[in-house]
Design a protein around this motif. Structure first.
Motif, PDB file in Angstrom:
ATOM      1  N   GLU A 140       0.811  -1.224   0.000  1.00 18.65           N
ATOM      2  CA  GLU A 140       0.000   0.000   0.000  1.00 18.65           C
ATOM      3  C   GLU A 140       0.842   1.271   0.000  1.00 18.65           C
ATOM      4  O   GLU A 140       0.302   2.380  -0.108  1.00 18.65           O
ATOM      5  CB  GLU A 140      -0.930   0.022   1.229  1.00 18.65           C
ATOM      6  N   ASP A 141       2.164   1.143   0.152  1.00 22.47           N
ATOM      7  CA  ASP A 141       3.028   2.330   0.204  1.00 22.47           C
ATOM      8  C   ASP A 141       3.073   3.022  -1.155  1.00 22.47           C
ATOM      9  O   ASP A 141       2.990   2.363  -2.204  1.00 22.47           O
ATOM     10  CB  ASP A 141       4.449   1.939   0.611  1.00 22.47           C
ATOM     11  N   PRO A 142       3.213   4.363  -1.141  1.00 20.71           N
ATOM     12  CA  PRO A 142       3.356   5.070  -2.426  1.00 20.71           C
ATOM     13  C   PRO A 142       4.684   4.731  -3.091  1.00 20.71           C
ATOM     14  O   PRO A 142       5.647   4.337  -2.421  1.00 20.71           O
ATOM     15  CB  PRO A 142       3.291   6.551  -2.027  1.00 20.71           C
ATOM     16  N   LEU A 143       4.727   4.895  -4.391  1.00 15.83           N
ATOM     17  CA  LEU A 143       5.937   4.586  -5.152  1.00 15.83           C
ATOM     18  C   LEU A 143       7.044   5.581  -4.803  1.00 15.83           C
ATOM     19  O   LEU A 143       6.802   6.791  -4.746  1.00 15.83           O
ATOM     20  CB  LEU A 143       5.637   4.653  -6.650  1.00 15.83           C
ATOM     21  N   PRO A 144       8.288   5.109  -4.540  1.00 14.02           N
ATOM     22  CA  PRO A 144       9.391   6.035  -4.227  1.00 14.02           C
ATOM     23  C   PRO A 144       9.654   7.009  -5.371  1.00 14.02           C
ATOM     24  O   PRO A 144       9.408   6.702  -6.544  1.00 14.02           O
ATOM     25  CB  PRO A 144      10.588   5.093  -4.024  1.00 14.02           C
ATOM     26  N   GLY A 145      10.175   8.179  -5.020  1.00 11.02           N
ATOM     27  CA  GLY A 145      10.407   9.227  -6.013  1.00 11.02           C
ATOM     28  C   GLY A 145      11.334   8.812  -7.130  1.00 11.02           C
ATOM     29  O   GLY A 145      11.128   9.177  -8.295  1.00 11.02           O
ATOM     30  N   GLU A 146      12.383   8.002  -6.818  1.00 15.66           N
ATOM     31  CA  GLU A 146      13.337   7.624  -7.859  1.00 15.66           C
ATOM     32  C   GLU A 146      12.775   6.597  -8.836  1.00 15.66           C
ATOM     33  O   GLU A 146      13.420   6.268  -9.836  1.00 15.66           O
ATOM     34  CB  GLU A 146      14.630   7.077  -7.232  1.00 15.66           C
ATOM     35  N   CYS A 147      11.570   6.079  -8.555  1.00 17.66           N
ATOM     36  CA  CYS A 147      10.963   5.077  -9.444  1.00 17.66           C
ATOM     37  C   CYS A 147       9.692   5.590 -10.119  1.00 17.66           C
ATOM     38  O   CYS A 147       8.933   4.800 -10.696  1.00 17.66           O
ATOM     39  CB  CYS A 147      10.643   3.804  -8.659  1.00 17.66           C
ATOM     40  N   LYS A 181      -5.441   6.923  -9.241  1.00 14.06           N
ATOM     41  CA  LYS A 181      -5.107   8.339  -9.055  1.00 14.06           C
ATOM     42  C   LYS A 181      -3.787   8.484  -8.296  1.00 14.06           C
ATOM     43  O   LYS A 181      -2.987   9.371  -8.577  1.00 14.06           O
ATOM     44  CB  LYS A 181      -6.232   9.038  -8.303  1.00 14.06           C
ATOM     45  N   ALA A 182      -3.585   7.634  -7.305  1.00  9.80           N
ATOM     46  CA  ALA A 182      -2.331   7.622  -6.549  1.00  9.80           C
ATOM     47  C   ALA A 182      -1.705   6.240  -6.707  1.00  9.80           C
ATOM     48  O   ALA A 182      -2.313   5.228  -6.336  1.00  9.80           O
ATOM     49  CB  ALA A 182      -2.590   7.930  -5.073  1.00  9.80           C
ATOM     50  N   TRP A 183      -0.510   6.204  -7.264  1.00 12.25           N
ATOM     51  CA  TRP A 183       0.126   4.929  -7.585  1.00 12.25           C
ATOM     52  C   TRP A 183       0.824   4.350  -6.357  1.00 12.25           C
ATOM     53  O   TRP A 183       1.619   5.021  -5.703  1.00 12.25           O
ATOM     54  CB  TRP A 183       1.138   5.121  -8.710  1.00 12.25           C
ATOM     55  N   THR A 184       0.514   3.087  -6.085  1.00 11.74           N
ATOM     56  CA  THR A 184       1.171   2.370  -5.000  1.00 11.74           C
ATOM     57  C   THR A 184       2.120   1.327  -5.578  1.00 11.74           C
ATOM     58  O   THR A 184       2.138   1.077  -6.788  1.00 11.74           O
ATOM     59  CB  THR A 184       0.139   1.671  -4.100  1.00 11.74           C
ATOM     60  N   VAL A 185       2.902   0.709  -4.693  1.00 11.02           N
ATOM     61  CA  VAL A 185       3.832  -0.335  -5.122  1.00 11.02           C
ATOM     62  C   VAL A 185       3.072  -1.488  -5.773  1.00 11.02           C
ATOM     63  O   VAL A 185       3.491  -2.042  -6.797  1.00 11.02           O
ATOM     64  CB  VAL A 185       4.655  -0.836  -3.916  1.00 11.02           C
ATOM     65  N   GLU A 186       1.918  -1.836  -5.212  1.00 10.59           N
ATOM     66  CA  GLU A 186       1.122  -2.942  -5.757  1.00 10.59           C
ATOM     67  C   GLU A 186       0.638  -2.626  -7.170  1.00 10.59           C
ATOM     68  O   GLU A 186       0.672  -3.491  -8.060  1.00 10.59           O
ATOM     69  CB  GLU A 186      -0.081  -3.213  -4.848  1.00 10.59           C
ATOM     70  N   ASP A 187       0.201  -1.374  -7.398  1.00  7.86           N
ATOM     71  CA  ASP A 187      -0.280  -0.990  -8.730  1.00  7.86           C
ATOM     72  C   ASP A 187       0.817  -1.145  -9.780  1.00  7.86           C
ATOM     73  O   ASP A 187       0.575  -1.650 -10.885  1.00  7.86           O
ATOM     74  CB  ASP A 187      -0.771   0.465  -8.708  1.00  7.86           C
ATOM     75  N   ILE A 188       2.013  -0.695  -9.431  1.00  8.55           N
ATOM     76  CA  ILE A 188       3.124  -0.745 -10.390  1.00  8.55           C
ATOM     77  C   ILE A 188       3.519  -2.184 -10.688  1.00  8.55           C
ATOM     78  O   ILE A 188       3.607  -2.601 -11.849  1.00  8.55           O
ATOM     79  CB  ILE A 188       4.338   0.046  -9.852  1.00  8.55           C
TER      80      ILE A 188
END
Length: 485
Positions: free
Chosen positions: A13-20, A40-47
């Protein structure tokens, strides 16, 4: 892999880090293709769920960082390089092997013939290194048969070594198919006995006399040679690179990869026609140094020109240039090759830059305080002048040395001097009762020819120095000429 490992350590559920964040673009396209709602807000799972597997994520990460590295390298090539005195570089001491020349020619050479051979070698080196792209190289004779080469900046040592000695010229060999089959059987039985610990190819005893094992290399996505296999060729050279009269680099119309077009001499064309006629349906290998760069099946006899792929653009350009500049009249042996530091320490360079900065600021302040609004306009013009000067020098890959900095300072001084002359003429006209508009017009008219004469005479002197001078003098002259223009 490190970036992927960092992502996997996060919660789903964490947001994607800035460098990625660059991964979002590809993920959006996949979501749209699969007709899924775009988050709307990308999480690690979405990516991670948008990719089929781990390999695809790694490929995306590698492509991104590779493009980033190559773009930084390209940007570095377009910036002003510091010269040997400011940045350091490489110093190479070369000996012209006159004894080897006498042995190969089969006669004793006179002192005049030896001197002529060394001077012709010096001229060819000048042409090669100038076209190689090193700005302001220092190439001069030392004694009777020694040549000193000083190259500023970050120079590839091995590439320059091959370039100076003219090594790495390609040759054409016919592949020995029977010996290659024997080697493949040997390789299956002894997979660990092909390469030494230092990465050199070990010649197996099972190869017939007169044949040699080479590695076949291809460029990877980073432009580095990767060993793809082995081939066995006859030691006898089918066609030497000495028979190539010209070489040009172009791009393949389909793959856009570099292609080298070799044009043969009349004698070379006859040799190549005979070679290809006698070996139709056999494989020809293009050997560069100790690497096979390309292989092709001979479909029909070839006479005048050869089209070869398998080189990087830099490698193709270097090879074409060495072939165009001609063979060295005397073998060259590198006696010493040193990476040298700047003749001025970092503290001295820093103090010099401070002096330039403080001097420029003082000039700007003086012009503003003494001439008010007109001085401010002159200051802006001065800053633009410096900006355009540095831009032009950057575009043409100029190397900045101490004399070049002196040329920049002199350019600033001349620009300030021209402004002072114009402003003083305007003040003189204003004192005799003319209106501001009339004073400006008359002041410019009276100062114009004096300023123009000064710039033209200085430009002529700079042009003469750039043509007659060498090294630091030429750098000073070019900087001054560009600044005046």
């Amino acid at each position: 892999r490190t970036a992927l490992w960092k992502i996997q350590l996060l919660d789903w559920e964490d947001p994607l880090p800035g460098e990625c964040l660059f991964l979002i673009k590809g993920a959006k396209e996949r979501f749209k293709t699969e007709k899924k709602p775009v988050p709307k807000a990308w999480t690690v799972e979405d990516i991670l769920s948008s990719y089929p597997g781990r390999a695809e994520v790694l490929a995306e990460l590698e492509d991104h960082y590779r493009e980033e590295i190559l773009s930084l390298k390209s940007l570095k090539d377009r910036t002003i390089q510091l010269g040997l005195d400011l940045r350091g570089g490489m110093r190479v001491l070369i000996r012209a092997d006159v004894e080897d020349l006498e042995q190969s020619s089969g006669k004793a050479l006179t002192s005049g013939e030896k001197e002529d051979a060394v001077r012709r070698a010096l001229e060819i080196l000048n042409n090669r290194i100038d076209q190689f792209g090193v700005t302001e190289p220092q190439i001069r004779l030392q004694g009777d048969n020694m040549i000193l080469v000083e190259l500023p900046g970050d120079v590839d040592r091995e590439r320059m070594r091959k370039f100076i000695q003219g090594k790495g010229i390609l040759n054409f060999h016919i592949v020995n198919d029977e010996a290659l089959e024997k080697f493949k059987e040997f390789q299956l039985r002894n997979p660990g006995e092909i390469m030494s610990l230092d990465g050199q190819i070990i010649q197996p005893d099972i190869l017939p006399k007169g044949t040699r094992l080479y590695g076949f290399y291809e460029k990877d996505s980073y432009g580095l040679d990767q060993l793809k296999g082995f081939t066995v060729v006859g030691e006898e050279i089918g066609l030497s690179g000495n028979y190539i009269r010209d070489a040009r680099v172009s791009s393949d119309s389909i793959t856009n990869k570099p292609v080298v077009n070799f044009f043969l001499t009349g004698e070379g064309g006859d040799i190549f026609y005979k070679l290809t006629s006698e070996n139709v349906d056999r494989t020809m290998a293009v050997v560069l140094g100790d690497k096979v760069k390309a292989q092709a099946r001979i479909a029909e006899p070839i006479r005048d020109s050869v089209r070869v792929t398998g080189f990087s653009r830099d490698e193709a350009s270097d090879l074409a240039l060495v072939l165009r500049t001609g063979a060295l009249p005397v073998p060259l042996e590198i006696i010493n090759q040193l990476a040298i530091g700047a003749s001025l320490g970092e503290d001295a360079i820093r103090q010099g830059l401070k002096a330039i900065t403080y001097g420029f600021i003082l000039v700007v302040i003086f012009m503003f305080l003494y001439y008010k609004g007109a001085g401010l306009i002159a200051d802006l013009a001065l800053i633009l002048n410096l900006y355009f000067l540095i831009s032009v020098l950057s575009v043409f890959g100029f190397t900045l040395t101490l004399p070049s900095i002196a040329g920049v300072i002199l350019t600033v001084g001349m620009a300030v001097d021209a402004n002072v002359i114009i402003f003083e003429r305007i003040k003189e006209e204003y004192r005799i009762g003319k209106s501001a508009k009339a004073a400006v017009k008359a002041g410019f008219a009276k100062a114009f020819w004096a300023v123009l004469d000064a710039n033209i005479t200085t430009f002529i002197a700079a042009l003469a120095l750039s043509q007659l001078g060498k090294g630091p003098i030429q750098g000073f002259a070019i900087t001054l000429a560009v600044g005046i223009v």
